[in-house]
Design an enzyme around this catalytic site. Structure first.
Site, mmCIF file in Angstrom:
data_model
loop_
_atom_site.group_PDB
_atom_site.id
_atom_site.type_symbol
_atom_site.label_atom_id
_atom_site.label_comp_id
_atom_site.label_asym_id
_atom_site.label_seq_id
_atom_site.Cartn_x
_atom_site.Cartn_y
_atom_site.Cartn_z
ATOM 1 N N PHE A 1 91.694 45.796 38.049
ATOM 2 C CA PHE A 1 90.855 46.019 39.222
ATOM 3 C C PHE A 1 91.034 44.827 40.171
ATOM 4 O O PHE A 1 90.976 43.678 39.735
ATOM 5 C CB PHE A 1 89.381 46.184 38.811
ATOM 6 C CG PHE A 1 88.526 46.638 39.939
ATOM 7 C CD1 PHE A 1 88.503 47.978 40.327
ATOM 8 C CD2 PHE A 1 87.763 45.739 40.666
ATOM 9 C CE1 PHE A 1 87.740 48.404 41.396
ATOM 10 C CE2 PHE A 1 86.984 46.162 41.739
ATOM 11 C CZ PHE A 1 86.979 47.497 42.103
ATOM 12 N N ARG B 1 90.151 60.929 41.743
ATOM 13 C CA ARG B 1 89.537 60.436 40.505
ATOM 14 C C ARG B 1 88.250 61.196 40.219
ATOM 15 O O ARG B 1 87.428 61.408 41.114
ATOM 16 C CB ARG B 1 89.258 58.949 40.719
ATOM 17 C CG ARG B 1 89.069 58.142 39.487
ATOM 18 C CD ARG B 1 88.922 56.681 39.827
ATOM 19 N NE ARG B 1 87.698 56.386 40.562
ATOM 20 C CZ ARG B 1 87.008 55.249 40.477
ATOM 21 N NH1 ARG B 1 87.462 54.274 39.702
ATOM 22 N NH2 ARG B 1 85.913 55.056 41.177
ATOM 23 N N ASP C 1 86.951 43.080 30.850
ATOM 24 C CA ASP C 1 86.097 43.709 31.859
ATOM 25 C C ASP C 1 85.768 45.109 31.317
ATOM 26 O O ASP C 1 86.665 45.932 31.120
ATOM 27 C CB ASP C 1 86.867 43.782 33.183
ATOM 28 C CG ASP C 1 86.049 44.408 34.309
ATOM 29 O OD1 ASP C 1 85.114 45.179 34.012
ATOM 30 O OD2 ASP C 1 86.377 44.149 35.487
ATOM 31 N N TYR D 1 75.859 49.558 37.238
ATOM 32 C CA TYR D 1 75.604 50.730 38.104
ATOM 33 C C TYR D 1 76.502 51.929 37.832
ATOM 34 O O TYR D 1 76.373 52.952 38.478
ATOM 35 C CB TYR D 1 75.707 50.351 39.586
ATOM 36 C CG TYR D 1 76.980 49.649 39.999
ATOM 37 C CD1 TYR D 1 78.166 50.339 40.162
ATOM 38 C CD2 TYR D 1 76.977 48.277 40.257
ATOM 39 C CE1 TYR D 1 79.319 49.692 40.536
ATOM 40 C CE2 TYR D 1 78.134 47.613 40.630
ATOM 41 C CZ TYR D 1 79.300 48.323 40.771
ATOM 42 O OH TYR D 1 80.440 47.681 41.135
ATOM 43 N N LYS D 2 77.423 51.799 36.878
ATOM 44 C CA LYS D 2 78.301 52.946 36.598
ATOM 45 C C LYS D 2 77.664 53.789 35.497
ATOM 46 O O LYS D 2 76.662 54.450 35.733
ATOM 47 C CB LYS D 2 79.692 52.447 36.215
ATOM 48 C CG LYS D 2 80.396 51.688 37.342
ATOM 49 C CD LYS D 2 81.757 51.215 36.887
ATOM 50 C CE LYS D 2 82.434 50.294 37.884
ATOM 51 N NZ LYS D 2 82.799 50.952 39.133
HETATM 52 C C1 LIG Z 1 86.927 47.382 36.554
HETATM 53 C C2 LIG Z 1 86.005 46.847 37.598
HETATM 54 N N1 LIG Z 1 85.735 45.537 37.620
HETATM 55 C C3 LIG Z 1 84.937 45.007 38.542
HETATM 56 C C4 LIG Z 1 84.351 45.786 39.517
HETATM 57 C C5 LIG Z 1 83.535 45.142 40.598
HETATM 58 O O1 LIG Z 1 82.211 45.119 40.308
HETATM 59 P P1 LIG Z 1 81.205 44.401 41.312
HETATM 60 O O2 LIG Z 1 81.443 44.956 42.678
HETATM 61 O O3 LIG Z 1 79.851 44.779 40.777
HETATM 62 O O4 LIG Z 1 81.428 42.975 41.252
HETATM 63 C C6 LIG Z 1 84.591 47.158 39.529
HETATM 64 C C7 LIG Z 1 83.992 48.017 40.556
HETATM 65 O O5 LIG Z 1 84.170 49.189 40.636
HETATM 66 C C8 LIG Z 1 85.445 47.696 38.553
HETATM 67 O O6 LIG Z 1 85.744 48.987 38.537
#
Ligand SMILES: Cc1ncc(COP(=O)(O)O)c(C=O)c1O
Length: 430
Positions: free
Chosen positions: A142, A389, A214, A239-240
């Site tokens: 990500f 997705r 992560d 939040y997911k």
């Molecule tokens: C794999 C992954 N890591 C990190 C994040 C970022 O999270 P945040 O915006 O809460 O920092 C996301 C956001 O969708 C994500 O999918």
């Protein structure tokens, strides 16, 4: 057409046509988790396949927020830090996340965003391997994870180097005696593919490196065993699949052996051993509280806590089984009903190798197809440059939702209903 849809065959429903909506209903009737959907507020005219991006609203959350605002804030005022135990909310919520990720309650805390937490744990990990210079990531990680690593490297004056693995198979080959940290996302945000957490953690440790996972797309989908896998650090989203609401606090995990020390650089007063002692200098708390920084967002954290209550008594193996079944059913239906329209599956076909999401690419890019689907009440999302997705949160997604989503997708593709000017316009959030 229907012969492809065989993977959901079970003796009880062997008589139904597997491409039929009746079969989807039969799968719902046999789903041990089906009753949980009533714990969520979902609009009747929407099929929600984006719980991997923003989880749905649990019914208990609005009242809980209202009570926090009206009673605890309105009446209790500042007394609520003690009387309503706001002060311990980050640890309390961390302890509720702990069983979902295979961790002890004292090793998890809810705080900040995943991005900020990654900064904290990556900095701490590098401090534990001071003579090693490399951080290994994946090109397809990500983006925020790699951006943070770049920022941390700038902070260290370029003493470290970020090495990108272009291919999953080469990750282990990159683990040499100069690697400080292996930093990966367990379930890939784009194609939903799953890494071998135990194997890669072991390989990193064998090379003397530390690991950071992560878990943004894993927590609430796959049974995890951070302690059993001997993971060093982990971060993840609230939040997911945990349904904490937009911008909900994230979480972080630190292995017991790494608690203490002073490697967490955001040395704010909430991580101090005695925040209300107001000492002139920082003295780390020495436990997971040290990974807090400033005042926690109480209203958001309370929303996440109420959402987490839903997980009490839930068997993660059932959740995982349903995720595999929903995603497999979706793939089968799309391939049976939408063939010849240029959709190409990029998620693993093997259910063991994917999380609770499925992604396709499309020759046109696919943005307009997602926009048309959303306009017709099926919410998935688009990830540039060409990924459609779909997420299947096992707590509230029904098999009939999958069926109707594919039915609408087939209609949109058959009649090219996606090819309208308004669907080609990109909004800020896709
Ligand atoms: C794999 C992954 N890591 C990190 C994040 C970022 O999270 P945040 O915006 O809460 O920092 C996301 C956001 O969708 C994500 O999918």
């Amino acid at each position: 057409m229907t012969s492809a849809i065989t993977s959901h065959l079970d003796p009880e429903h062997a008589g139904t046509d597997h491409a039929s909506v009746e079969h989807a209903s039969a799968l719902d009737a046999a789903d041990p988790l089906a009753g949980l959907r009533d714990s969520f507020t979902l609009p009747a005219d929407v099929i929600y396949l984006d719980g991997n991006s923003l989880g749905a609203l649990p019914r208990a959350v609005p009242d809980r927020i209202a009570a926090t605002v009206t009673d605890e804030w309105g009446d209790g005022l500042i007394r609520s830090w003690n009387d309503a135990d706001w002060i311990n909310a980050p640890r309390r919520v961390g302890a509720k996340i702990a069983p979902l990720i295979g961790a002890a309650p004292d090793n998890v805390i809810a705080a900040d965003s995943t991005t900020v937490n990654l900064f904290k744990v990556l900095s701490a990990a590098l401090a534990l391997r001071p003579r090693r210079r490399k951080i290994i990531t994946e090109t397809r990680n990500f983006p925020t994870d790699n951006y943070i690593a770049e920022g941390v490297i700038r902070q260290t004056g370029g003493a470290h180097r970020l090495v990108h693995a272009d291919d999953v198979k080469t990750i282990a080959d990159l683990l040499d005696d100069d690697v400080a940290v292996l930093m990966l996302t367990h379930v890939n945000y784009r194609d939903g593919s799953v890494h071998d957490m135990a194997g890669l953690t072991r390989a990193a440790h064998d090379a003397g490196a530390l690991v950071i996972w992560d878990l943004a797309h894993s927590a609430g989908v796959i049974p995890l065993d951070l302690a059993g896998c001997d993971v060093d650090f982990a971060v993840g989203c609230g939040y997911k699949f945990l349904n904490g609401g937009p911008g909900a606090p994230a979480f972080l995990y630190v292995a017991p052996r790494h608690l203490g020390g002073d490697g967490q650089p955001l040395s704010g007063w909430f991580g101090h051993a005695d925040p209300f002692g107001f000492a002139p200098h920082y003295r780390p708390a020495g436990d997971i509280t040290q990974y807090l920084c400033g005042t926690p967002p109480v209203i958001s954290i309370v929303a996440l806590e109420a959402a987490l209550d839903l997980w009490d008594g839930i068997d993660m193996r059932q959740i995982h089984a349903k995720a595999r079944q929903l995603t497999g059913y979706f793939i089968d239906l799309v391939e049976a009903r939408c063939g010849g329209h240029g959709l190409a599956l990029i998620s693993p076909r093997d259910a063991e190798l994917r999380g609770a999401q499925v992604a396709f690419t499309h020759a046109t890019g696919g943005h307009a197809i997602i926009a048309a689907l959303i306009a017709e009440g099926v919410i998935g999302d688009f990830r540039a440059p060409d990924v459609l997705r779909f997420g299947f949160a096992p707590l509230y997604t029904r098999f009939v939702d999958v069926w109707h989503a594919v039915d609408r997708l087939a209609g949109i593709l058959d009649q090219r209903r996606w090819d309208r000017p308004e669907f080609h316009l990109r909004r800020k959030v896709t």
